[in-house]
Design an enzyme around this catalytic site. Structure first.
Site, short mmCIF file in Angstrom:
data_model
loop_
_atom_site.label_atom_id
_atom_site.label_comp_id
_atom_site.label_asym_id
_atom_site.label_seq_id
_atom_site.Cartn_x
_atom_site.Cartn_y
_atom_site.Cartn_z
N ARG A 365 0.72 -1.23 -0.05
CA ARG A 365 0.06 -0.08 0.06
C ARG A 365 0.89 1.46 0.26
O ARG A 365 2.00 1.17 0.72
CB ARG A 365 -0.87 0.06 1.13
CG ARG A 365 -1.87 1.15 1.30
CD ARG A 365 -2.73 1.42 2.56
NE ARG A 365 -3.51 2.41 2.41
CZ ARG A 365 -4.46 2.90 3.18
NH1 ARG A 365 -4.10 2.33 4.70
NH2 ARG A 365 -5.19 3.98 3.19
N HIS A 366 0.31 2.20 -0.68
CA HIS A 366 1.01 3.47 -0.53
C HIS A 366 1.52 4.13 0.64
O HIS A 366 1.00 3.72 1.91
CB HIS A 366 0.43 4.57 -1.49
CG HIS A 366 -0.95 4.75 -1.10
ND1 HIS A 366 -1.37 5.64 0.32
CD2 HIS A 366 -2.34 4.37 -1.36
CE1 HIS A 366 -2.72 5.49 0.51
NE2 HIS A 366 -3.23 4.76 -0.31
N HIS A 550 -3.39 -0.03 -3.49
CA HIS A 550 -3.75 0.69 -2.24
C HIS A 550 -4.09 -0.42 -1.35
O HIS A 550 -3.78 -1.57 -1.64
CB HIS A 550 -5.01 1.21 -3.14
CG HIS A 550 -5.10 2.15 -4.04
ND1 HIS A 550 -4.92 3.52 -3.73
CD2 HIS A 550 -4.76 1.98 -5.38
CE1 HIS A 550 -4.62 4.10 -5.12
NE2 HIS A 550 -4.61 3.09 -6.11
#
Length: 623
Positions: A365-366, A550
């Site tokens: 995930r970012h 995400h």
């Protein structure tokens, strides 16, 4: 009060009082503790020492349920000890590592004699007496050894106990339940089904072969002493999820829960709609208090971690005097002979240590996005009257990349915060320390994902060497977009102009125009499955494929890759809420078996606390 709790109160509110004070109870009464609370403390600590009970009482001084008359639930298990127990624990550990958790991991290895029943606090000592008396009466007839036969099916793996020996165990369970029902006023039901020791339950069918291989490494003739053990649990939290605190958390608001490292927390299994992202409402097993806590300070715990062991009866058997020949009888798997001496340890199953020789997929995930810290109106906080950007807080990015359309587009496509940039570079440095070879990098078109990939590469010292492939198909489930529209992302040309290392020749598998606003969950799952398969096909070389996406990417991509069915949309949304910034999953290819499996990521997780805005004038100078 919840309906379930009201029913529990109704069961116990009119019960008559029992015996006179015990030797452990009298000192607590002398200290001034009410009898029902002192008995509750003794039961909660297994009636072992006065010191344990006093410590429990001090910990639960603010417990709102301290006066509640709800009793504990008890179960009687037959548990192996010695070398057999060690082999079973090895299986527990290795099966979890290779195949993930299944229902059997919630409890330690055991054979159920009597399933859970309630007993009033003041009558628990009667159960101890009954266990000792019944155990003594069966000590001579208890089997000198217990024959275990391995049985496997698509959803169950375990040892079945020979019928003649199981009949003795059933008689023991019936005798205990009869006396407990008569003397302690408990409704105890002995287990009368096929006696078994479960190894794995409710696992995915494609894991059956691996689990069977691991189970065949257990020699059931290992020396073992069996004990009948009485355990209790808090009946209010039977269906709750258990979490274990990894770090201490000191409340910053009155509705937050104080936790210490190692604390066990009960969390309701139903979605908590009124809770902010990254937080849960839990009840502390140590203190009984309830409140909000940060979920990324915890990890999942086992159901039996919150149980209390009260008493056990040790059956003396002749297993210690077995000869080597007797201990190495063939194990039967559904009637098929197998010699356990060929493979005595679970480590003989194909090892996962050769990761460098295989392809791997690291889905991440970012990092922390700026609106996650400053809210959806973050951009208004950073614009002057004439529309110029300025840094209103040190956690705002020092500047925004140039884009041809309006700066307002950053509201729907926010950048990383400065902490997010630091997080990403730190992960890259950790991957470099572990000598992880990243061969390809894919990113969602969202700016926060591209920036995360860029700074991970910088930490790896691979910027300019490995370029980022921007793949629109990696964008999150579009139904979750607050604007109900797909954001206007920066173009590849704009990203290159902003000095991001983009592979300009790459053409995505899903063009931006294919992203539909408010797509169905089925369409999102289908898109994710298609894009991960196309990425794997396009990257034949050994090494790690880094995918920055995400929170939803961690499940939708890895489950499709490993052949797991997709979750239903409700549990999927609940799961995604638990994934923190830079959360990651790692899949490794087993080329010889033509499949992928999930294993531990090559680096540890990144956990940190919140840091609120500080105004010295309002804080230091105010009266």
């Amino acid at each position: 009060m919840a309906v379930a709790e009201a029913q529990l109160y109704a069961k116990v509110s009119n019960k008559p009082q029992g015996r006179s004070p015990s030797a452990l109870l009298e000192p607590l009464l002398a200290k001034g503790f009410p009898a029902h609370i002192a008995q509750k403390a003794l039961v909660a600590t297994g009636q072992k020492t006065i010191e344990d009970a006093v410590k429990w009482l001090h910990s639960h001084c603010n417990d709102p349920s301290l006066d509640d008359p709800i009793p504990q639930e008890y179960a009687l298990y037959l548990c192996p000890t010695g070398r057999l127990h060690g082999r079973l624990q090895d299986f527990w550990k290795e099966s979890k590592r290779q195949c993930g958790r299944n229902r059997a991991h919630e409890v330690f290895p055991h054979v159920t004699l009597c399933d859970f029943f309630t007993c009033e606090d003041q009558k628990v000592e009667l159960l101890y007496d009954i266990l000792k008396r019944v155990g003594d009466s069966f000590s001579q007839s208890f089997p000198p050894s217990i024959s275990l036969t391995l049985h496997a099916s698509p959803s169950y793996l375990g040892f079945f106990i020979d019928d003649s020996q199981a009949n003795v165990l059933k008689e023991f369970a019936v005798a205990f339940s009869s006396e407990a029902s008569a003397l302690a006023d408990c409704r105890v039901k002995p287990s009368l089904k096929q006696f078994h020791l479960t190894l794995a339950h409710r696992f995915y069918p494609h894991h059956q072969k691996t689990l069977e291989q691991l189970a065949k490494c257990i020699n059931p003739w290992e020396p073992c002493q069996w004990v009948a053990a009485l355990y209790s649990r808090d009946m209010r939290f039977v269906h709750y999820q258990r979490l274990r605190a990894l770090f201490q958390y000191k409340p910053q608001n009155i509705d937050e829960l104080m936790i210490n490292a190692g604390d066990l927390i009960y969390v309701e299994p139903t979605p908590q709609c009124d809770v902010s992202e990254g937080w849960v409402i839990g009840t502390s097993h140590r203190t009984g208090c309830r409140g909000f806590l940060p979920e990324n300070y915890t990890e999942k715990a086992c159901e039996s971690d919150t149980w209390v062991k009260h008493r056990e009866y040790v059956f003396e058997t002749a297993s210690k005097s077995f000869t080597r020949t007797e201990k190495e009888h063939n194990v039967k798997l559904n009637g098929e002979a197998h010699n356990p001496s060929v493979s005595r340890s679970v480590t003989n199953v194909p090892s996962l240590q050769n990761a460098a020789l295989r392809r791997g997929v690291l889905v991440m995930r970012h990092g922390e996005r700026v609106d996650q810290v400053f809210g959806k109106s973050w951009l208004q906080q950073c614009l002057t009257a004439d529309g110029r950007y300025y840094r209103a807080d040190l956690n705002f990015p020092s500047s925004l990349p140039r884009r041809k359309d309006s700066t307002k587009q950053f509201e729907c496509d926010p950048p990383l915060s400065c902490c997010g940039i630091f997080q990403s570079r730190l992960i890259g440095e950790a991957l470099l320390d572990q000598e992880v070879t990243v061969s390809y990098v894919y990113s969602s078109p969202a700016l926060r994902c591209v920036q995360t990939a860029q700074h991970v590469l910088q930490g790896l010292k691979l910027n300019q060497k490995v370029r980022i492939r921007v793949e629109p198909g990696l964008f999150e489930w579009t139904k979750w977009e607050a604007s109900r529209a797909v954001p206007n992302f920066m173009t590849v040309a704009e990203l290159v102009e902003a000095s991001y290392d983009i592979e300009t020749s790459y053409r995505g598998n899903f063009p931006l125009s294919s992203l539909v606003p408010s797509e169905s969950y089925e369409d999102y799952v289908s898109r994710s499955s298609a894009v991960i398969k196309q990425i794997i096909t396009a990257c034949p070389s050994k090494g790690v494929i880094l995918i920055v996406g995400h929170g939803s990417s961690l499940a939708s991509l890895t489950r499709a890759l490993t052949g797991l069915p997709s979750r239903d949309s409700g549990s999927f949304a609940q799961m995604v809420r638990k994934i923190p910034s830079l959360g990651m999953c790692f899949c490794e290819e087993l080329r010889e078996e033509n499949k992928w499996q999930m294993i531990n990521p090559p680096v540890k997780t990144l956990t940190h606390g919140a840091n609120a805005a500080f105004n010295w004038r309002n804080t230091i100078m105010e009266d």
